[in-house]
Design an enzyme around this catalytic site. Structure first.
Site, PDB file in Angstrom:
ATOM      1  N   GLY A  21      80.187  26.714  58.371  1.00 47.73           N
ATOM      2  CA  GLY A  21      79.549  25.910  59.475  1.00 47.73           C
ATOM      3  C   GLY A  21      79.483  24.022  59.608  1.00 47.73           C
ATOM      4  N   SER A  25      63.607  24.957  56.727  1.00 48.17           N
ATOM      5  CA  SER A  25      63.784  26.770  56.396  1.00 48.17           C
ATOM      6  C   SER A  25      63.258  26.520  55.047  1.00 48.17           C
ATOM      7  CB  SER A  25      64.976  27.437  57.086  1.00 48.17           C
ATOM      8  OG  SER A  25      64.930  29.194  56.438  1.00 48.17           O
ATOM      9  N   ASP A  73      61.014  32.792  57.687  1.00 46.28           N
ATOM     10  CA  ASP A  73      61.948  34.324  58.607  1.00 46.28           C
ATOM     11  C   ASP A  73      63.051  34.806  58.369  1.00 46.28           C
ATOM     12  OD1 ASP A  73      63.644  32.196  58.731  1.00 46.28           O
ATOM     13  OD2 ASP A  73      64.279  31.581  59.880  1.00 46.28           O
ATOM     14  N   ASN A  93      71.038  38.364  53.628  1.00 44.87           N
ATOM     15  CA  ASN A  93      69.949  37.129  53.111  1.00 44.87           C
ATOM     16  C   ASN A  93      68.612  37.781  53.480  1.00 44.87           C
ATOM     17  OD1 ASN A  93      69.645  35.950  56.315  1.00 44.87           O
ATOM     18  ND2 ASN A  93      70.651  34.909  56.006  1.00 44.87           N
TER      19      ASN A  93
END
EC number: 5.4.2.3
Length: 541
Positions: A500, A64, A280, A372
């Site tokens: 995370g 990404s 995306d 985002n």
């Protein structure tokens, strides 16, 4: 299972000693040279998953918005959604197994997940434009083949396109044709139908400059261009021919640095947007006459779409329930505008696309976007059937026309996942139909000034949160401290959450002025540093 073949192939994709990786929201991500064994093993896992769900599974090779040197892999479940959480654990186990335990771990997954070895397996593969992606997708194919799975390699595609193909395949073509042409045709047809209705817009309204992050979005957008109606005039920059993927460009760069990307020449009042590396996510932006940069992020995209859908739902006169799903990072002004001005219910969930997607499925129409720029709209089966029926059979002209617009919106939106190309066309259609400029869209509400910070800690697990990550439960005293700090400023809020992926705590603060937002964020970061085991020197203002 042919144990000899598995041994032989696995030895060709050896695991680097001492490397452990975790399957997170975005699958696996690491430096490309560390991922060969992971790709091979995700090929194996995709076959097992396919046998369990008796459907085609997707494997997408991409990292990404990460730098070009990185790569990664995500698995796609049957309806184009992200891999089921219970299988994330299997993915992690399999990726981290030592060579000699591989057979054992596979057998254990087969038992736990009740894999029927007799079933056929089918996997779709796609990849982004990174230099490492082709070789890594070959490793995935090795994994699929060794367990006797069938595969179709789509080669270079955007992440959302692969999600779309998987969904088409498993709905026996109900969602669309599982080809790139099918995708281009379905979206462009719906888009063309929509803008036919629009008041003839001025020339400047139709020009759009697109920063494709030097990634796959540029390739696929140019393939799709011949399908667009002549009203659409797109100008692609950062097409990957000159510069590195995601380097000083792309949606993530623009959102984080609040400035235009390199490689896009921007004049006042020009309409611009940026995709991220695998297309995306999308954000819009423009410069005003004084040269000031204005970002239109995911929160404002969700707001625009909500205004449009709410008007249409009111016109068709059905009692369909619509809601917007956000995370704690959504700007307070957007939440206030949606709830108080638009009167649309807003729900807050934990950070991570899977949480947003899951919550949005509870409504007839669920709009979700992360700030985002990653997001989409979900329509329930019942809502979709009702809308299609009204578009065909409704006697009242006004209602029938509104239902037709909704039907085209359903076809234009990629409901499987956030999709920059699809979202861009949705936004372009809405702006054209409502006759809005970017400036008018931007003026719906003014974002509260905010600041994101991170604090290094010895162990991120000391922080535990509740209320969709908006309140800290541990360490003791931290939330009380944050509450007291927030009281000092107007229109303010702040929250902290563990990252995370690394031992840092992320801090978000907003207030009535940038100065106050910065001050609040700094004070909260000091509280985290002192109460949650900060590492290194204390945060400096």
């Amino acid at each position: 299972m042919d144990t000899e073949a598995l041994k032989k192939y696995s030895a060709l994709h050896p695991k680097p000693a001492g490397l452990t990786l975790q399957y997170g929201t975005a699958g696996f991500r690491a430096k490309a040279e560390q991922l060969d064994h992971v790709m091979f093993r995700m090929g194996l896992l995709a076959v097992l998953r396919s046998k369990v769900v008796v459907s085609t599974i997707g494997v997408m090779v991409t990292a990404s918005h990460n730098p070009e040197e990185d790569n990664g892999v995500k698995l796609v479940d049957p309806l184009g959604e992200m891999l089921h959480p219970s299988w994330e654990e299997y993915a992690t186990q399999l990726a981290n197994a030592e060579e000699q335990e591989l057979q054992e771990v596979i057998t254990e997954i087969c038992q736990k997940a009740a894999v029927n070895q007799q079933k056929d397996a089918s996997v779709f593969i796609g990849r982004d434009t990174r230099p490492s992606s082709e070789k890594l997708s070959q490793s995935v194919i090795d994994g699929i083949s060794v367990l006797g799975g069938q595969y179709h390699d789509y080669g270079l595609v955007t992440t959302p396109q692969l999600h779309y193909m998987v969904c088409c395949q498993n709905t026996q073509g109900q969602y669309g044709k599982a080809t790139l042409e099918g995708y281009y045709e379905k979206l462009s047809k719906a888009f063309t139908e929509l803008i036919k209705q629009s008041p003839s817009s001025r020339e400047s309204q139709r020009h759009l400059k697109i920063d494709c992050a030097n990634g796959i979005g540029a390739l696929k957008l140019s393939e799709m261009e011949p399908y667009f109606p002549k009203e659409v005039l797109i100008h692609i920059s950062n097409d990957g021919t000159k510069e590195k993927l995601n380097h000083l460009c792309g949606a993530d760069f623009v959102k984080v640095h609040q400035k235009p990307p390199r490689g896009l020449d921007m004049k006042p009042d020009e309409r611009c947007c940026s995709f991220d590396g695998d297309a995306d996510r999308i954000v819009y932006y423009y410069k005003d006459a004084t040269g000031h940069f204005h970002l239109i992020d995911g929160d404002k995209i969700a707001t625009l779409i909500s205004i449009f859908l709410k008007e249409l739902l009111a016109k068709v006169g059905q009692t369909l329930k619509m809601a917007v799903v956000q995370t704690a990072y959504a700007n307070g002004s957007s939440t206030r505008y949606l709830e108080e001005t638009l009167k649309v219910p807003v729900h807050c969930v934990k950070t991570g696309v899977k949480h947003l997607h899951h919550k949005a499925q509870e409504f007839d129409v669920g709009v979700y976007f992360e700030a985002n720029g990653h997001g989409t709209v979900l329509f329930s089966k019942a809502a979709e059937a009702k809308i299609r029926q009204l578009a065909k059979e409704e006697k009242d002209d006004g209602k029938r026309e509104a239902a037709k617009v909704l039907e085209n919106m359903i076809d234009l939106i990629n409901q499987t996942v956030g999709d920059a190309i699809s979202d861009m066309l949705v936004i372009e259609a809405i702006l054209a139909l409502k006759g809005l400029t970017l400036q008018q869209w931007d003026a719906l509400y003014t974002d509260l000034p905010n600041r994101l910070l991170k604090v290094q800690v010895a162990d991120r697990r000391v922080i535990d949160t509740t209320d969709a990550e908006r309140r800290a439960v541990t360490p003791p005293g931290l939330q009380e401290k944050i509450d007291a700090l927030v009281k000092k400023y107007k229109l303010s809020r702040a929250f902290v959450r563990p990252s995370g992926t690394e031992d840092v705590v992320r801090i978000y603060a907003e207030a009535d002025t940038q100065e106050n937002a910065d001050a609040l964020a700094h004070e909260v970061s000091l509280a985290v540093y002192h109460l949650a085991g900060g590492r290194g020197a204390p945060p400096q203002p």
